[in-house]
Design a protein around this motif. Structure first.
Motif, PDB file in Angstrom:
ATOM      1  N   ASP A 164       1.088  -1.309  -0.118  1.00 46.55           N
ATOM      2  CA  ASP A 164      -0.040  -0.025  -0.352  1.00 46.55           C
ATOM      3  C   ASP A 164       0.689   0.938   0.080  1.00 46.55           C
ATOM      4  O   ASP A 164       0.215   2.608   0.348  1.00 46.55           O
ATOM      5  N   GLY A 165       2.164   1.119  -0.073  1.00 47.06           N
ATOM      6  CA  GLY A 165       2.955   2.012   0.177  1.00 47.06           C
ATOM      7  C   GLY A 165       3.308   3.104   1.205  1.00 47.06           C
ATOM      8  O   GLY A 165       4.011   3.987   1.290  1.00 47.06           O
ATOM      9  N   GLN A 166       2.778   2.501   2.449  1.00 46.77           N
ATOM     10  CA  GLN A 166       3.206   2.885   3.470  1.00 46.77           C
ATOM     11  C   GLN A 166       4.231   2.509   3.987  1.00 46.77           C
ATOM     12  O   GLN A 166       4.918   1.402   3.794  1.00 46.77           O
ATOM     13  N   GLU A 167       4.897   2.829   4.621  1.00 47.39           N
ATOM     14  CA  GLU A 167       6.207   3.017   5.369  1.00 47.39           C
ATOM     15  C   GLU A 167       6.591   2.274   6.565  1.00 47.39           C
ATOM     16  O   GLU A 167       5.399   2.570   7.340  1.00 47.39           O
ATOM     17  N   ARG A 168       7.027   0.559   7.114  1.00 50.56           N
ATOM     18  CA  ARG A 168       7.090   0.194   7.667  1.00 50.56           C
ATOM     19  C   ARG A 168       8.261  -0.285   8.223  1.00 50.56           C
ATOM     20  O   ARG A 168       9.025  -0.499   7.646  1.00 50.56           O
ATOM     21  N   MET A 169       8.216  -1.266   9.633  1.00 52.53           N
ATOM     22  CA  MET A 169       9.041  -1.643   9.812  1.00 52.53           C
ATOM     23  C   MET A 169       9.180  -2.518  10.911  1.00 52.53           C
ATOM     24  O   MET A 169       7.553  -2.718  11.209  1.00 52.53           O
ATOM     25  N   PRO A 170       9.935  -3.921  10.521  1.00 52.98           N
ATOM     26  CA  PRO A 170       9.678  -5.155  11.244  1.00 52.98           C
ATOM     27  C   PRO A 170       9.177  -4.482  12.881  1.00 52.98           C
ATOM     28  O   PRO A 170       9.179  -3.822  13.534  1.00 52.98           O
TER      29      PRO A 170
END
Length: 182
Positions: A164-170
């Motif tokens: 979805d284009g959102q930045e995520r982190m583990p």
């Protein structure tokens, strides 16, 4: 009950990091794993073979069809066990307790690394949380809690749309439930 070879394979610190990497990123090439974990390719290959023998990972087809590279994927994505499962086999019980200690040390180390990064301002938008409670349970009810939490976490993890284009982190989640005294 998990075979002790699975438990000891996964709870080696580098093998646990390899498992976690594959859980987060999916099928991966040995060199990518090596780079991400700052380890030698030969060491990563060795530990992947150890995980393969335990049935935790398996070789995967190279997406490009180039057979000169080594690709790996998880064979499974979760484990539920207790050191008490091995009480009838003293040698296995010893290994299980050591794996349990390694796992708890790893959990605490992750928490401390996050807290240092958060305090340093590296991750200001990520607030962690802590939750705990006390209750009453029979052994069967405690097992039920474990299964419900595992299902909830699996549902949560698979519900996230990583495209979805959102930045995520583990994100690392850990929880312990055990009999206690007030």
């Amino acid at each position: 009950m998990e075979d002790i070879s699975v438990i000891t394979a996964v709870h080696h610190p580098l093998r646990r990091r390899i498992f976690d990497y594959l859980l987060l990123y999916g099928t991966s090439q040995v060199t990518a794993i090596s780079r991400a974990l700052d380890s030698q390719v030969g060491s990563i290959s060795h530990h992947l073979r150890m995980l393969e023998r335990a049935g935790v990972v398996q070789r995967a087809e190279d997406p490009s069809g180039d057979r000169r590279t080594s690709w790996w994927m998880l064979s499974r994505n979760s484990f539920t066990w207790s050191a008490d499962d091995y009480a009838d086999a003293p040698a296995d019980a010893l290994l299980a307790r050591e794996a349990e200690r390694n796992g708890i040390r790893g959990q605490i180390d992750r928490l401390q690394r996050w807290r240092r990064r958060h305090r340093a301002g590296d991750l200001p938008q990520y607030d962690g949380y802590s939750t705990e409670t006390l209750g009453w349970a029979t052994p069967a009810e405690l097992q039920d809690l474990s299964e419900r939490l595992r299902r909830t976490l699996d549902e949560w993890r698979t519900s996230i749309d990583r495209t979805d284009g959102q930045e995520r982190m583990p994100v690392f989640f850990f929880s312990h439930a055990f009999p206690t005294e007030p």
